[in-house]
Scaffold this active site. Structure first.
Site, PDB file in Angstrom:
ATOM      1  N   ARG A  84    -106.849  17.042 -50.151  1.00 43.77           N
ATOM      2  CA  ARG A  84    -107.553  17.645 -51.183  1.00 43.77           C
ATOM      3  C   ARG A  84    -106.855  17.453 -52.468  1.00 43.77           C
ATOM      4  O   ARG A  84    -107.317  17.309 -53.579  1.00 43.77           O
ATOM      5  CB  ARG A  84    -107.847  19.137 -50.957  1.00 43.77           C
ATOM      6  N   LYS A 123     -84.903   3.948 -49.479  1.00 42.15           N
ATOM      7  CA  LYS A 123     -83.613   3.112 -49.883  1.00 42.15           C
ATOM      8  C   LYS A 123     -82.300   4.126 -50.413  1.00 42.15           C
ATOM      9  O   LYS A 123     -81.431   3.434 -51.002  1.00 42.15           O
ATOM     10  CB  LYS A 123     -83.845   2.125 -51.080  1.00 42.15           C
ATOM     11  N   ARG A 170     -95.609  15.783 -54.305  1.00 44.47           N
ATOM     12  CA  ARG A 170     -95.615  16.822 -53.028  1.00 44.47           C
ATOM     13  C   ARG A 170     -94.607  16.276 -52.300  1.00 44.47           C
ATOM     14  O   ARG A 170     -94.415  15.106 -51.961  1.00 44.47           O
ATOM     15  CB  ARG A 170     -96.975  16.469 -52.234  1.00 44.47           C
TER      16      ARG A 170
HETATM   17  C1  NCD Z   1    -102.116  23.410 -48.277  1.00 45.43           C
HETATM   18  C2  NCD Z   1    -100.692  22.916 -48.530  1.00 45.43           C
HETATM   19  O1  NCD Z   1    -100.540  21.610 -48.511  1.00 45.43           O
HETATM   20  O2  NCD Z   1     -99.785  23.845 -48.668  1.00 45.43           O
HETATM   21  N1  NCD Z   1    -103.031  22.602 -48.505  1.00 45.43           N
HETATM   22  C3  NCD Z   1    -103.700  22.217 -49.538  1.00 45.43           C
HETATM   23  O3  NCD Z   1    -103.110  21.754 -50.594  1.00 45.43           O
HETATM   24  N2  NCD Z   1    -105.104  22.586 -49.963  1.00 45.43           N
HETATM   25  C4  NCD Z   1    -102.408  24.221 -47.255  1.00 45.43           C
HETATM   26  C5  NCD Z   1    -101.942  23.859 -45.819  1.00 45.43           C
HETATM   27  O4  NCD Z   1    -101.374  22.837 -45.547  1.00 45.43           O
HETATM   28  O5  NCD Z   1    -102.046  24.581 -45.000  1.00 45.43           O
END
Ligand code: NCD
Length: 311
Positions: free
Chosen positions: A59, A89, A110
């Site tokens: 998502r 690396k 992320r």
């Molecule tokens: C969440 C996350 O990655 O923290 N997912 C998301 O971004 N909708 C929740 C999860 O992974 O449990």
């Protein structure tokens, strides 16, 4: 006109002023209105988003990319940054940030390590948006969760919100509690003892006068709440797989629970769900989790337009 968000990184849910929260909500609603009416937006024409995902995502990545495309911009991404980028690396996030600013106008990261988005932001001369840093924060999820509650309930102030599941490791619960604390809600924090909300978060909220009931009883909390926000037990954050096995399945929302809950309760979940919400609940009118996921698009459009001054 440049707003206070222009040029800013989005790293934590507690970084926003009340005016900034309103501005993000209003901008998202405006963009959503244009899209619903079939209009075309070109706010980000000529602009590039870079997505760097060092952890799995469906998502968050898809909705950021859709958001950029819906604003007329373009996207570059490293899908499996851990293995296919120069991180493999030994490149530091600071150096990756330095380099990104030569390619993109805004970037989303992320990463499994808490603080990683801030490290990238220290190097990058373009706004960095935290798409989830380990068990730390997930501020854009909190904003779309707030947007969802406003749409589903028509108001936020005075509501009782139950956050349930893995409150220890769940970054969505950490960010959402911080954001909702500014909006006049009271909380139930529902978790098994081993997965309770970190004490520093609970203490910090209480010090600001926020009312919190901590319990492990999901049914009791649901009976008193307007919104039930379920979360997944965060398997990947457990050092001991046996502990995960013991705690998984701790809470399951099924129709029996919904029927015993406060009438009209809104059920939310950041997704992905494992087994916390039975599929029979999907047909319940108050099951908002798929609408919630869709709300990620206008909210992320608003954020990217605001931090780049293109709103
Ligand atoms: C969440 C996350 O990655 O923290 N997912 C998301 O971004 N909708 C929740 C999860 O992974 O449990």
């Amino acid at each position: 006109m440049a707003t206070t968000l222009c040029g800013k990184d989005i790293l934590r849910a507690d970084q926003f002023t009340l005016d900034e929260i309103e501005l993000i909500m209003d901008t998202a609603a405006r963009f959503e209105g244009v899209m619903r009416a079939g209009g075309r937006l070109l706010n980000m024409a000529g602009k590039v988003l870079a997505t760097l995902f060092y952890e799995p995502s469906t998502r968050t990545r898809l909705s950021f990319e859709t958001a950029m495309l819906q604003l007329g911009g373009q996207v570059i991404s490293v899908a499996e940054a851990k293995t296919s980028s120069s991180a493999a690396k030994g490149e530091t996030l600071f150096d990756t940030g330095k380099m990104i600013e030569g390619y993109a106008h805004v970037t989303v990261i992320r990463h499994p390590v808490v603080g990683s988005a801030a490290e990238l932001a220290a190097g990058a001369g373009v706004p960095v948006i935290n798409g989830g840093d380990g068990a730390g924060q997930h501020p854009t999820q909190a904003l779309l969760d707030l947007y969802t509650i406003r749409k589903e309930k028509g108001r936020v102030e005075g509501l009782t919100v139950a956050l349930a599941g893995d409150l220890k490791n769940g970054r969505t619960a950490h960010s959402l509690s911080a954001l909702l604390a500014t909006q006049g809600v009271r909380f139930y924090f529902v978790a098994p003892d081993a997965l309770a909300m970190p004490a520093e978060i609970t203490a910090g909220l209480r010090a600001r006068g926020v009312e919190i009931v901590e319990t492990s009883d999901l049914a009791e909390a649901a009976a008193q709440s307007d919104v039930l926000y379920m979360t997944r037990i965060q398997r990947e954050r457990f050092a001991d797989p046996a502990e995960y096995e013991q705690l998984k399945g701790a809470y399951v929302v099924d129709m029996a629970l919904v029927k015993s809950a406060r009438p009209g309760i809104t059920v939310m979940h950041p997704l992905p769900r494992v087994d916390e919400i039975a599929t029979e609940v999907d047909a319940y009118a108050g099951a908002a989790y798929f609408r919630q996921a869709a709300n990620g698009v206008p909210v992320r459009m608003a954020l990217m337009a605001l931090v780049t001054g293109q709103e």
